[in-house]
Design a protein around this motif. Structure first.
Motif, PDB file in Angstrom:
ATOM      1  N   ALA A 167       0.800  -1.279   9.675  1.00 26.00           N
ATOM      2  CA  ALA A 167       2.075  -1.422  10.373  1.00 26.00           C
ATOM      3  C   ALA A 167       2.718  -2.766  10.006  1.00 26.00           C
ATOM      4  O   ALA A 167       3.903  -2.978  10.217  1.00 26.00           O
ATOM      5  CB  ALA A 167       1.861  -1.326  11.876  1.00 26.00           C
ATOM      6  N   GLN A 168       1.891  -3.684   9.449  1.00 25.86           N
ATOM      7  CA  GLN A 168       2.424  -5.012   9.098  1.00 25.86           C
ATOM      8  C   GLN A 168       2.959  -5.067   7.667  1.00 25.86           C
ATOM      9  O   GLN A 168       3.275  -6.137   7.171  1.00 25.86           O
ATOM     10  CB  GLN A 168       1.312  -6.057   9.184  1.00 25.86           C
ATOM     11  CG  GLN A 168       0.593  -6.120  10.494  1.00 25.86           C
ATOM     12  CD  GLN A 168      -0.767  -6.808  10.319  1.00 25.86           C
ATOM     13  OE1 GLN A 168      -0.996  -7.530   9.356  1.00 25.86           O
ATOM     14  NE2 GLN A 168      -1.669  -6.557  11.250  1.00 25.86           N
ATOM     15  N   LEU A 169       3.028  -3.933   6.993  1.00 23.44           N
ATOM     16  CA  LEU A 169       3.470  -3.956   5.595  1.00 23.44           C
ATOM     17  C   LEU A 169       4.894  -4.491   5.480  1.00 23.44           C
ATOM     18  O   LEU A 169       5.747  -4.189   6.317  1.00 23.44           O
ATOM     19  CB  LEU A 169       3.402  -2.534   5.008  1.00 23.44           C
ATOM     20  CG  LEU A 169       1.984  -2.037   4.701  1.00 23.44           C
ATOM     21  CD1 LEU A 169       1.983  -0.529   4.499  1.00 23.44           C
ATOM     22  CD2 LEU A 169       1.418  -2.748   3.487  1.00 23.44           C
ATOM     23  N   PRO A 170       5.170  -5.280   4.446  1.00 24.27           N
ATOM     24  CA  PRO A 170       6.510  -5.859   4.291  1.00 24.27           C
ATOM     25  C   PRO A 170       7.550  -4.800   3.922  1.00 24.27           C
ATOM     26  O   PRO A 170       7.197  -3.693   3.499  1.00 24.27           O
ATOM     27  CB  PRO A 170       6.325  -6.867   3.153  1.00 24.27           C
ATOM     28  CG  PRO A 170       5.146  -6.371   2.404  1.00 24.27           C
ATOM     29  CD  PRO A 170       4.257  -5.673   3.384  1.00 24.27           C
ATOM     30  N   ILE A 198      -4.240   0.370  -6.069  1.00 25.96           N
ATOM     31  CA  ILE A 198      -4.585  -0.151  -4.738  1.00 25.96           C
ATOM     32  C   ILE A 198      -6.102  -0.347  -4.686  1.00 25.96           C
ATOM     33  O   ILE A 198      -6.850   0.594  -4.947  1.00 25.96           O
ATOM     34  CB  ILE A 198      -4.120   0.830  -3.640  1.00 25.96           C
ATOM     35  CG1 ILE A 198      -2.587   0.931  -3.632  1.00 25.96           C
ATOM     36  CG2 ILE A 198      -4.641   0.399  -2.267  1.00 25.96           C
ATOM     37  CD1 ILE A 198      -2.030   2.013  -2.714  1.00 25.96           C
ATOM     38  N   PRO A 199      -6.572  -1.560  -4.361  1.00 22.48           N
ATOM     39  CA  PRO A 199      -8.021  -1.804  -4.449  1.00 22.48           C
ATOM     40  C   PRO A 199      -8.812  -1.290  -3.235  1.00 22.48           C
ATOM     41  O   PRO A 199      -9.575  -2.013  -2.608  1.00 22.48           O
ATOM     42  CB  PRO A 199      -8.106  -3.334  -4.565  1.00 22.48           C
ATOM     43  CG  PRO A 199      -6.878  -3.816  -3.881  1.00 22.48           C
ATOM     44  CD  PRO A 199      -5.814  -2.775  -4.063  1.00 22.48           C
ATOM     45  N   GLY A 200      -8.636  -0.002  -2.929  1.00 19.17           N
ATOM     46  CA  GLY A 200      -9.431   0.627  -1.868  1.00 19.17           C
ATOM     47  C   GLY A 200     -10.444   1.578  -2.502  1.00 19.17           C
ATOM     48  O   GLY A 200     -10.660   1.554  -3.718  1.00 19.17           O
ATOM     49  N   PRO A 233       4.719  -3.903  -6.814  1.00 14.88           N
ATOM     50  CA  PRO A 233       4.689  -4.732  -5.597  1.00 14.88           C
ATOM     51  C   PRO A 233       4.131  -3.983  -4.386  1.00 14.88           C
ATOM     52  O   PRO A 233       3.614  -4.598  -3.457  1.00 14.88           O
ATOM     53  CB  PRO A 233       6.160  -5.120  -5.374  1.00 14.88           C
ATOM     54  CG  PRO A 233       6.972  -4.302  -6.304  1.00 14.88           C
ATOM     55  CD  PRO A 233       6.076  -3.734  -7.361  1.00 14.88           C
ATOM     56  N   VAL A 234       4.192  -2.657  -4.422  1.00 17.56           N
ATOM     57  CA  VAL A 234       3.625  -1.863  -3.318  1.00 17.56           C
ATOM     58  C   VAL A 234       2.091  -1.981  -3.333  1.00 17.56           C
ATOM     59  O   VAL A 234       1.450  -2.104  -2.283  1.00 17.56           O
ATOM     60  CB  VAL A 234       4.097  -0.391  -3.404  1.00 17.56           C
ATOM     61  CG1 VAL A 234       3.372   0.470  -2.381  1.00 17.56           C
ATOM     62  CG2 VAL A 234       5.604  -0.317  -3.196  1.00 17.56           C
ATOM     63  N   VAL A 235       1.511  -1.975  -4.530  1.00 20.59           N
ATOM     64  CA  VAL A 235       0.062  -2.204  -4.658  1.00 20.59           C
ATOM     65  C   VAL A 235      -0.290  -3.559  -4.055  1.00 20.59           C
ATOM     66  O   VAL A 235      -1.267  -3.711  -3.324  1.00 20.59           O
ATOM     67  CB  VAL A 235      -0.372  -2.148  -6.144  1.00 20.59           C
ATOM     68  CG1 VAL A 235      -1.773  -2.704  -6.334  1.00 20.59           C
ATOM     69  CG2 VAL A 235      -0.287  -0.723  -6.669  1.00 20.59           C
ATOM     70  N   HIS A 236       0.536  -4.544  -4.362  1.00 25.85           N
ATOM     71  CA  HIS A 236       0.282  -5.899  -3.876  1.00 25.85           C
ATOM     72  C   HIS A 236       0.315  -5.943  -2.344  1.00 25.85           C
ATOM     73  O   HIS A 236      -0.567  -6.541  -1.707  1.00 25.85           O
ATOM     74  CB  HIS A 236       1.327  -6.852  -4.456  1.00 25.85           C
ATOM     75  CG  HIS A 236       0.955  -8.284  -4.294  1.00 25.85           C
ATOM     76  ND1 HIS A 236      -0.080  -8.870  -4.982  1.00 25.85           N
ATOM     77  CD2 HIS A 236       1.452  -9.242  -3.483  1.00 25.85           C
ATOM     78  CE1 HIS A 236      -0.190 -10.123  -4.624  1.00 25.85           C
ATOM     79  NE2 HIS A 236       0.722 -10.379  -3.714  1.00 25.85           N
ATOM     80  N   ALA A 237       1.328  -5.280  -1.765  1.00 26.26           N
ATOM     81  CA  ALA A 237       1.476  -5.303  -0.299  1.00 26.26           C
ATOM     82  C   ALA A 237       0.255  -4.678   0.376  1.00 26.26           C
ATOM     83  O   ALA A 237      -0.307  -5.238   1.323  1.00 26.26           O
ATOM     84  CB  ALA A 237       2.752  -4.568   0.103  1.00 26.26           C
ATOM     85  N   HIS A 238      -0.188  -3.524  -0.105  1.00 28.32           N
ATOM     86  CA  HIS A 238      -1.371  -2.885   0.478  1.00 28.32           C
ATOM     87  C   HIS A 238      -2.626  -3.713   0.171  1.00 28.32           C
ATOM     88  O   HIS A 238      -3.478  -3.917   1.029  1.00 28.32           O
ATOM     89  CB  HIS A 238      -1.569  -1.476  -0.102  1.00 28.32           C
ATOM     90  CG  HIS A 238      -0.573  -0.477   0.408  1.00 28.32           C
ATOM     91  ND1 HIS A 238      -0.747   0.206   1.581  1.00 28.32           N
ATOM     92  CD2 HIS A 238       0.608  -0.058  -0.104  1.00 28.32           C
ATOM     93  CE1 HIS A 238       0.289   1.019   1.773  1.00 28.32           C
ATOM     94  NE2 HIS A 238       1.127   0.874   0.753  1.00 28.32           N
ATOM     95  N   GLY A 239      -2.705  -4.172  -1.082  1.00 32.17           N
ATOM     96  CA  GLY A 239      -3.916  -4.859  -1.529  1.00 32.17           C
ATOM     97  C   GLY A 239      -4.175  -6.142  -0.772  1.00 32.17           C
ATOM     98  O   GLY A 239      -5.331  -6.473  -0.467  1.00 32.17           O
ATOM     99  N   LEU A 271      -3.599  -6.759   2.304  1.00 32.72           N
ATOM    100  CA  LEU A 271      -4.232  -6.410   3.586  1.00 32.72           C
ATOM    101  C   LEU A 271      -5.680  -5.985   3.375  1.00 32.72           C
ATOM    102  O   LEU A 271      -6.583  -6.398   4.100  1.00 32.72           O
ATOM    103  CB  LEU A 271      -3.471  -5.264   4.261  1.00 32.72           C
ATOM    104  CG  LEU A 271      -2.065  -5.590   4.774  1.00 32.72           C
ATOM    105  CD1 LEU A 271      -1.385  -4.334   5.296  1.00 32.72           C
ATOM    106  CD2 LEU A 271      -2.140  -6.639   5.871  1.00 32.72           C
ATOM    107  N   ILE A 272      -5.890  -5.165   2.330  1.00 32.10           N
ATOM    108  CA  ILE A 272      -7.240  -4.639   2.085  1.00 32.10           C
ATOM    109  C   ILE A 272      -8.219  -5.770   1.759  1.00 32.10           C
ATOM    110  O   ILE A 272      -9.364  -5.767   2.212  1.00 32.10           O
ATOM    111  CB  ILE A 272      -7.207  -3.620   0.921  1.00 32.10           C
ATOM    112  CG1 ILE A 272      -6.387  -2.390   1.313  1.00 32.10           C
ATOM    113  CG2 ILE A 272      -8.612  -3.215   0.480  1.00 32.10           C
ATOM    114  CD1 ILE A 272      -6.054  -1.466   0.145  1.00 32.10           C
ATOM    115  N   LEU A 273      -7.733  -6.753   0.978  1.00 39.08           N
ATOM    116  CA  LEU A 273      -8.640  -7.793   0.480  1.00 39.08           C
ATOM    117  C   LEU A 273      -8.700  -9.027   1.376  1.00 39.08           C
ATOM    118  O   LEU A 273      -9.426  -9.984   1.067  1.00 39.08           O
ATOM    119  CB  LEU A 273      -8.224  -8.213  -0.935  1.00 39.08           C
ATOM    120  CG  LEU A 273      -8.298  -7.110  -2.010  1.00 39.08           C
ATOM    121  CD1 LEU A 273      -7.752  -7.620  -3.340  1.00 39.08           C
ATOM    122  CD2 LEU A 273      -9.727  -6.602  -2.188  1.00 39.08           C
ATOM    123  N   ALA A 274      -7.943  -8.990   2.496  1.00 39.57           N
ATOM    124  CA  ALA A 274      -7.826 -10.194   3.335  1.00 39.57           C
ATOM    125  C   ALA A 274      -9.193 -10.773   3.703  1.00 39.57           C
ATOM    126  O   ALA A 274      -9.361 -11.989   3.730  1.00 39.57           O
ATOM    127  CB  ALA A 274      -7.015  -9.875   4.587  1.00 39.57           C
TER     128      ALA A 274
END
Ligand SMILES: C[S@@+](CC[C@H](N)C(=O)[O-])C[C@H]1O[C@@H](n2cnc3c(N)ncnc32)[C@H](O)[C@@H]1O
Length: 271
Positions: free
Chosen positions: A6-9, A83-85, A109-115, A117-120
């Motif tokens: 839900a926090q995606l830019p 996406i690194p999931g 940039p969509v990969v970056h936005a998801h990634g 969060l995933i890698l945080a």
């Protein structure tokens, strides 16, 4: 529970499907939305093989990463990572040795936005939003320089990403820059859709052309082999993914080739 996505830019437009999220869905991942799943289902209905291609490529990635760690390599530069999931490079490598370091690179940039969060909460990982063709830029990114020690062997991965790049964009020039930046003992793993003239109309290129917006580059085996310039191919050379050091029976054959090469001398090819 608050959904972290839900926090995606705002760059992430939830009304339009995204290739990387469609791919994530095909792999059984959770980083996709209804709009992506709708498109993925249409693609799978038209050509069920596409899911097998994604899964076979992911299984190849796992084998290549394990072989790299077994060979003593602890650093990875994943070019066109998606996406690194879903069982990605750092999960496989760090399950063997938690000190393994993985830098993911993707231009979407969509990969970056998801990634992000995933890698945080994933130590020893980085994700850069960059064009793999601009190798000097990738290698100069602070996240990459801080994470990877180019005095030690690095495994460079280009798994189902180079067919997005046409020859006139000079993928070989970029690969040469990566090759020259890594020491002897480093590895290069690539996978690429096969072109099989004997089975024209039944190969991966046709699959992608029917279902994806980008027009993938067609490269035969000789052309693909030249992408390993400066690397010595390890056994069994370039093969269909299912034949590359299979670790279980009954792996479905898909029209994608792959190989793993080692940089065995500092001699370059003049690029
Ligand atoms: C089919 S996915 C492959 C993902 C992953 N490597 C795998 O094997 O599962 C291809 C990825 O390459 C990325 N890509 C395509 N062209 C690129 C470029 N010039 N620079 C960086 N990434 C690129 C796309 O954004 C996409 O996420």
């Amino acid at each position: 529970m608050v959904d972290p996505e839900a926090q995606l830019p705002p760059i992430v437009d939830l009304t339009r499907p995204n290739d990387a999220r469609v791919y994530d869905y095909l792999l059984g991942g959770a980083h996709n939305f209804a709009v992506d799943r709708d498109l993925a289902k249409q693609v799978v209905a038209a050509m069920p093989e596409v899911k097998q291609v994604a899964l076979a490529n992911r299984a190849f990635m796992h084998r290549v990463v394990r072989e790299s760690v077994r060979a003593g390599v602890r650093q990875f530069l994943d070019l066109g990572s998606g996406i690194p999931g879903v069982g990605n490079v750092h999960e496989i490598a760090q399950s063997i040795d938690p000190t393994c370091r993985v830098a993911y690179v993707d231009s979407d940039p969509v990969v970056h936005a998801h990634g992000e969060l995933i890698l945080a909460d994933s130590p020893n990982t980085a994700l850069v939003n960059a064009d793999l063709l601009d190798a000097a830029d990738v290698l100069d990114r602070r996240e990459v320089r801080d994470l990877l020690d180019f005095g030690q062997p690095v495994a460079v991965l280009g798994l189902l990403s180079l067919h997005f790049i046409q020859d006139h964009e000079d993928p070989d020039g970029a690969l040469a820059v990566y090759r020259d930046a890594i020491p002897v003992g480093s590895l290069l793993a690539l996978s690429h859709p096969a072109v099989d003239p004997a089975h024209e109309g039944n190969d991966a290129i046709d699959l992608f052309e029917q279902g994806y917006m980008v027009r993938p580059a067609r490269r035969d085996l000789d052309r693909f082999r030249r992408m390993f310039d400066g690397f010595e191919l390890l056994e069994p050379g370039i093969t269909r993914l299912s034949q590359w050091r299979p670790d279980r029976e009954g792996v479905e054959d898909v029209p994608v080739n792959g190989g793993l090469g080692i940089k065995s001398s500092t001699t370059t090819t003049g690029r």
